[in-house]
Motif scaffolding. Structure first.
Motif, short mmCIF file in Angstrom:
data_model
loop_
_atom_site.label_atom_id
_atom_site.label_comp_id
_atom_site.label_asym_id
_atom_site.label_seq_id
_atom_site.Cartn_x
_atom_site.Cartn_y
_atom_site.Cartn_z
N UNK A 272 74.89 25.56 63.09
CA UNK A 272 74.05 26.76 63.07
C UNK A 272 74.90 28.03 63.01
N UNK A 273 75.93 28.10 63.85
CA UNK A 273 76.74 29.32 63.92
C UNK A 273 77.58 29.52 62.64
N UNK A 274 78.10 28.41 62.13
CA UNK A 274 78.90 28.52 60.89
C UNK A 274 78.00 28.94 59.72
N UNK A 275 76.77 28.44 59.74
CA UNK A 275 75.83 28.83 58.67
C UNK A 275 75.57 30.34 58.74
N UNK A 276 75.34 30.83 59.96
CA UNK A 276 75.08 32.28 60.14
C UNK A 276 76.24 33.08 59.59
N UNK A 277 77.43 32.72 60.01
CA UNK A 277 78.60 33.53 59.64
C UNK A 277 78.91 33.41 58.15
N UNK A 278 78.81 32.19 57.60
CA UNK A 278 79.07 32.03 56.16
C UNK A 278 78.03 32.81 55.35
N UNK A 279 76.76 32.76 55.77
CA UNK A 279 75.72 33.51 55.05
C UNK A 279 76.03 35.01 55.10
N UNK A 280 76.51 35.46 56.23
CA UNK A 280 76.76 36.91 56.36
C UNK A 280 77.99 37.36 55.57
N UNK A 281 79.03 36.56 55.56
CA UNK A 281 80.27 37.01 54.91
C UNK A 281 80.30 36.65 53.42
N UNK A 282 79.42 35.72 53.02
CA UNK A 282 79.38 35.31 51.61
C UNK A 282 80.43 34.26 51.31
N UNK A 283 80.38 33.69 50.08
CA UNK A 283 81.24 32.55 49.76
C UNK A 283 82.71 32.91 49.57
N UNK A 284 83.01 34.16 49.25
CA UNK A 284 84.39 34.53 48.89
C UNK A 284 85.29 34.80 50.08
N UNK A 285 84.72 35.36 51.13
CA UNK A 285 85.59 35.76 52.25
C UNK A 285 86.08 34.52 53.00
N UNK A 286 87.17 34.72 53.72
CA UNK A 286 87.85 33.57 54.34
C UNK A 286 87.28 33.27 55.73
#
Ligand SMILES: C[C@H](O)[C@@H](O)[C@@H](O)[C@H](O)C(=O)O
Ligand SMILES: [Mg+2]
Length: 488
Positions: free
Chosen positions: A277-291
């Motif tokens: 859940x938390x990784x999904x939140x953060x990945x959605x917020x930062x987008x696919x390109x950011x590290x």
């Protein structure tokens, strides 16, 4: 609690001459000591004074109250430091300040160990210490009684780091340079003379080290200019401590994106569904390109690490940090073998005991990112050897920072590494955590998500006296209040 060491009669003086020889671990190259001191003098060195006083204090910050710094293994950390101050008789008023990072109660144990080491430092001329730094390092780490509770690991090594960090701060302050610049300007032979090569000559000899450092002299000036203009790239861990609610995570992540951060680390390892859940939140917020990086803080067994990370692979982490015990070199190698094909590297080092374990991690191809720590290894001296080994194996160094003061210290090492050793920024970044900088006299400066090289002389280790007083355990104002509230 404060422990103060006034000048004392050296312990050795009380011993018969035959015993004295036994008590002083001899430097591996004491015959060239005078040559080195001469070189120091020749270089126009300003080094002066005899160490006349050492104090160590237990300083704690109640970070656990806000869940700051929490991870899968340290659920309620109070960021703390054993804070060492050394003074000399040089009458210039310059003090050397050193810390080692600890958590809460652990600090009182480290404070004891610093006190136990103090006699090695007291009454020593700074000139003699830095003129034979390898010998002095070895004297501290080879104390015939204290090495039994190490050697070069655990509490006694953390204490060694605090003491030596204070010596480096004092030396750099006397030279009027920040530590990174002192290192960058230092003759490669002098740098090599600070390193204890014992146990690592099978992968790095003195000659290898010298060769690397001599190669690093090429285009050094350009890299220094580049650092001064652009700084050293950083990533942030501040948004995603394990104890933060999803709302806090979202709010901090949004702010970090606004502030220009492009690399983020998230804590994982306690509960798989929570992690997803938390990784999904953060990945959605930062987008696919950011590290995105993940950190399990040693939570898993080897097969569990592979299985768990296979489930988190879809969030495209650059690395999984400390997937298992920091002592398990072959375990890290096995995890690495399984996860590298999924595009996930292994990062470790914040609890790596010493240069020997780093050597084996490198030999075993057990890591893709090496995380030095300015306070867990034996200060600059031992970190130099690890930076050089990493260069030899072409493994990028991405230092551990955060805690209290770790950003302040490690920025010096990584900036030196770029200018004089690695000459590369590929796959490299230094951790940044936005806590407790206000307690330091020379706090880190972050611009455009990069560490700007510090300009003040020293190791950026000096704390504000009022902060130390307030946070000293248990007598400081902050703790008196908290402890009284706990009783009621
Ligand atoms: C207890 C500490 O906050 C750790 O969680 C922290 O050092 C962490 O492992 C990190 O990589 O920053
Ligand atoms: Mg970590």
């Amino acid at each position: 609690m404060s422990a103060l060491f006034a000048p004392t009669v050296p312990r050795l003086a009380a011993l018969p001459p035959s015993r004295r020889a036994l008590e002083i671990p001899t430097s591996p190259d004491r015959p060239v000591l005078t040559a080195r001191v001469a070189r120091l003098r020749g270089a126009g060195s300003m080094v002066r004074g005899r160490i006349s006083r050492l104090s160590v204090r237990d300083v704690r910050f109640p970070t656990s109250l806000g869940g700051h710094g929490s991870d899968a293994m340290h659920t309620d950390p109070d960021y703390s430091a054993a804070y060492v101050v050394i003074e000399t008789d040089a009458e210039d008023g310059i003090k050397g300040c050193g810390i080692t990072f600890t958590l809460g109660k652990g600090t009182e144990v480290v404070v004891c160990a610093v006190n136990a080491l103090a006699h090695h430092v007291l009454n020593k001329d700074l000139k003699d210490i830095v003129g034979d730094f390898r010998g002095f390092y070895r004297q501290l780490t080879s104390d015939g009684q204290l090495r039994w509770i190490g050697p070069e690991k655990g509490v006694v090594h953390l204490a060694t780091a605090a003491v030596l960090n204070a010596v480096w701060d004092l030396w750099a302050k006397q030279e009027g340079k920040p530590v990174w610049k002192l290192l960058v300007d230092m003759d490669p032979r002098m740098l090599v003379s600070c390193i204890d090569f014992r146990y690592i000559t099978d992968v790095l000899t003195e000659e290898d080290a010298l060769e690397i450092l001599q190669k690093g002299q090429v285009a050094k000036k350009e890299r220094e200019k580049q650092m001064l203009a652009q700084g050293y790239p950083a990533y942030t861990t501040s948004c995603a401590w394990l104890g933060y609610s999803d709302d806090t995570l979202k709010q901090l992540c949004a702010q970090a994106l606004k502030d220009g951060w492009t690399r983020f680390k998230v804590k994982v390892g306690a509960d798989l569904q929570d992690d997803v859940r938390r990784c999904q939140i953060i990945r959605d917020m930062i987008g696919p390109e950011k590290t995105l990086m993940m950190d399990a803080n040693q939570r898993w067994d080897v097969p569990e690490a592979v299985e768990w990370m296979s489930k988190l692979a879809k969030f495209k982490p650059l690395w999984i940090e400390e997937p298992t015990s920091p002592d398990d070199i072959l375990g890290h190698a096995a995890i690495s073998k399984a996860l590298v094909p999924l595009g996930i590297g292994i990062a470790t080092g914040e609890q790596c005991h010493n240069r020997v374990i780093f050597k084996q991690l490198l030999q075993a191809k057990a890591l893709q990112f090496l995380q030095i720590d300015s306070c867990r290894l034996g200060s600059v001296n031992e970190n130099l050897s690890v930076l050089l080994m990493a260069k030899k194996f072409e493994i990028p160094v991405c230092p551990h920072a955060g805690g209290v003061g770790l950003c302040e210290l490690v920025q010096h090492l990584i900036i030196f590494d770029y200018i004089s050793v690695s000459a590369s920024l590929k796959n490299r970044m230094c951790e940044y955590v936005d806590h407790l900088h206000e307690h330091f006299k020379y706090p880190v400066m972050i611009q455009r998500a990069s560490y700007m090289p510090p300009k003040d002389p020293g190791y950026s280790t000096e704390m504000k006296e009022e902060s130390v007083k307030k946070h000293q355990y248990p007598d400081g104002e902050v703790w008196k209040k908290l402890l009284a509230a706990q009783e009621n």
